[in-house]
Design a protein around this motif. Structure first.
Motif, PDB file in Angstrom:
ATOM      1  N   ALA A 214       7.256   0.391   3.677  1.00  0.00           N
ATOM      2  CA  ALA A 214       7.702  -0.981   3.893  1.00  0.00           C
ATOM      3  C   ALA A 214       8.223  -0.852   5.459  1.00  0.00           C
ATOM      4  N   LEU A 215       8.400  -2.089   5.882  1.00  0.00           N
ATOM      5  CA  LEU A 215       8.854  -2.405   7.146  1.00  0.00           C
ATOM      6  C   LEU A 215       9.810  -3.689   7.189  1.00  0.00           C
ATOM      7  N   SER A 241       5.576   5.008   6.430  1.00  0.00           N
ATOM      8  CA  SER A 241       5.265   3.882   6.833  1.00  0.00           C
ATOM      9  C   SER A 241       4.376   3.866   8.137  1.00  0.00           C
ATOM     10  N   GLN A 242       3.529   2.678   8.264  1.00  0.00           N
ATOM     11  CA  GLN A 242       2.790   2.401   9.479  1.00  0.00           C
ATOM     12  C   GLN A 242       3.848   2.634  10.807  1.00  0.00           C
ATOM     13  N   ILE A 243       5.033   2.164  10.978  1.00  0.00           N
ATOM     14  CA  ILE A 243       5.812   2.358  12.029  1.00  0.00           C
ATOM     15  C   ILE A 243       6.250   3.838  12.412  1.00  0.00           C
ATOM     16  N   LYS A 352       0.993  -8.247   2.680  1.00  0.00           N
ATOM     17  CA  LYS A 352       0.552  -7.253   1.601  1.00  0.00           C
ATOM     18  C   LYS A 352      -0.737  -6.780   1.867  1.00  0.00           C
ATOM     19  N   ALA A 353      -1.719  -7.635   1.865  1.00  0.00           N
ATOM     20  CA  ALA A 353      -3.235  -7.096   2.232  1.00  0.00           C
ATOM     21  C   ALA A 353      -3.281  -6.461   3.358  1.00  0.00           C
ATOM     22  N   LEU A 354      -2.684  -7.026   4.200  1.00  0.00           N
ATOM     23  CA  LEU A 354      -2.854  -6.363   5.670  1.00  0.00           C
ATOM     24  C   LEU A 354      -1.971  -4.878   5.594  1.00  0.00           C
ATOM     25  N   PHE A 355      -0.996  -4.816   4.999  1.00  0.00           N
ATOM     26  CA  PHE A 355      -0.580  -3.486   5.070  1.00  0.00           C
ATOM     27  C   PHE A 355      -1.314  -2.199   4.183  1.00  0.00           C
ATOM     28  N   GLY A 366      -4.892  11.092   7.533  1.00  0.00           N
ATOM     29  CA  GLY A 366      -3.672  12.343   7.090  1.00  0.00           C
ATOM     30  C   GLY A 366      -2.355  11.953   7.548  1.00  0.00           C
ATOM     31  N   ASN A 367      -2.092  10.508   7.664  1.00  0.00           N
ATOM     32  CA  ASN A 367      -0.759  10.463   7.817  1.00  0.00           C
ATOM     33  C   ASN A 367      -0.021   9.517   7.015  1.00  0.00           C
ATOM     34  N   LEU A 368      -0.398   9.264   5.791  1.00  0.00           N
ATOM     35  CA  LEU A 368       0.365   8.705   4.826  1.00  0.00           C
ATOM     36  C   LEU A 368       1.044   9.518   3.646  1.00  0.00           C
TER      37      LEU A 368
END
Ligand code: FE2
Length: 368
Positions: A214-215, A241-243, A352-355, A366-368
């Protein structure tokens, strides 16, 4: 913690984003990439041939969007330190202001940290006043006001024209910063206090969350809504998270994406794809539900589906948008292409679809 400030709004009298400067390892090749991939044209240059021996800058423009790519010419110094820490990235979101001296002192009075005191920059074409303040990470805001300058770009730059094939990009629509956990409100308050911006929209982790991460985001805007800066921070999730991925690879807070406005997203995206730009992909099921979600739109759904464009509608209208994959080896900076048909939002219905799409890419890294 954000107490309403009673100081007058628009203390800096921002006119526009003057340019965005990137510090990169090889400005000549970066300029070649952004010219050939995104259709910018080079129109100015600063380097050995113009008497600048410390760094080289290539200046690109497309309609009102102007980007500078700068590389150091030797060892040491702030540019090399920046590159060592972050890799290529956005150094400066430069504003044109009515009066650089007044803007600088107002910013400092309101708590900004100085980077460069107001000074003249001159050449045979005239003079501008220039100052700079620090924002998140190693990012700065230059404050530039014109006195009598009439040259190709700014004092010290010479004309150098290498035309690109225009892809329809018109102007920088918004610039998003990623900041550390717990720092979003600090920076939103900073933009409110120092630049007189207002909170435009807030998204919380209920708006922007997937099964894994989440962000949270606050969009700050100037009075005229010409300058919009969303600020993201990571939120608690089951996975990274992507952040956080961005912060790890950038080494600090920094600019996550530039959104570039087009008047014809289908034409622009077709052109960018033909130039080899890779975009995030959403599953085909996104398009099966699209008409139910957004209703009638002017564009052909077939073309939207074929090009992988995202659509969102709100009370004011709709928008079409698409996000590139990271533009560099580090999963940090990317571009958004956006067309607005009334909507002044940011595509909340697409989050949602984007994230989920971003997380598929994160997992591959390898970063999730
Ligand atoms: Fe965006």
């Amino acid at each position: 913690m954000s107490e309403e400030i009673s100081l007058s709004q628009d203390p800096l009298q921002l006119k526009r984003i003057h340019h965005v400067e990137f510090w990169v390892g090889n400005a000549k090749q970066a300029a070649f990439f952004y010219r050939n991939a995104f259709g910018f044209s080079q129109f100015a240059y600063q380097g050995l041939e113009t008497g600048e021996r410390n760094h080289t800058s290539h200046v690109l423009g497309q309609k009102k969007a102007r980007l500078i790519f700068t590389s150091p010419m030797g060892r040491g110094g702030p540019m090399n330190e920046y590159l060592d820490r972050h890799g290529d990235g956005v150094r400066d979101i430069a504003f044109e202001v009515a009066d650089a001296d007044a803007a600088y002192s107002a910013a400092l009075e309101r708590g900004a940290e100085s980077v460069t005191e107001p000074h003249d920059r001159s050449d045979e074409h005239g003079t501008v006043r220039w100052a700079a303040i620090q924002t998140y990470g190693d990012t700065i805001h230059s404050l530039i006001s014109y006195k009598d300058y009439s040259g190709p770009f700014l004092p010290g730059f010479g004309a150098k024209e290498i035309p690109g094939e225009d892809t329809g990009l018109q102007i920088v629509d918004h610039i998003v910063g990623n900041v550390e956990l717990g720092k979003m409100n600090f920076w939103a308050d900073w933009y409110s206090k120092v630049l007189g911006f207002e909170r435009y929209i807030t998204f919380d982790d209920k708006d922007i969350s997937t099964e894994f991460s989440a962000l949270m985001s606050i969009v700050m805007s100037d009075d005229s809504q010409k300058v919009k800066f969303p600020i993201n921070e990571p939120a608690e999730g089951r996975k990274k998270s992507q952040i956080e991925e961005y912060l790890d690879f950038n080494g600090s807070a920094g600019v996550q994406h530039l959104a570039l406005l087009t008047g014809d997203v289908i034409k622009t995206v077709r052109h960018l794809r033909a130039n080899g730009i890779e975009f995030l992909e959403v599953p085909q099921s996104y398009y099966d539900e699209l008409t139910d979600r957004v209703g009638e739109i002017d564009e052909s759904i077939d073309a939207i589906r074929e090009l992988g464009i995202l659509v969102d509608r709100d009370e004011d209208g709709y928008l079409l948008q698409l996000f590139t994959k990271p533009l560099e080896d580090r999963p940090t900076l990317f571009f958004e292409i956006i067309q607005r048909k009334g909507s002044r939002g940011f595509g909340k219905g697409n989050f949602k679809a984007l994230f989920e799409s971003i997380e598929r890419e994160q997992a591959l890294r390898g970063n999730l």
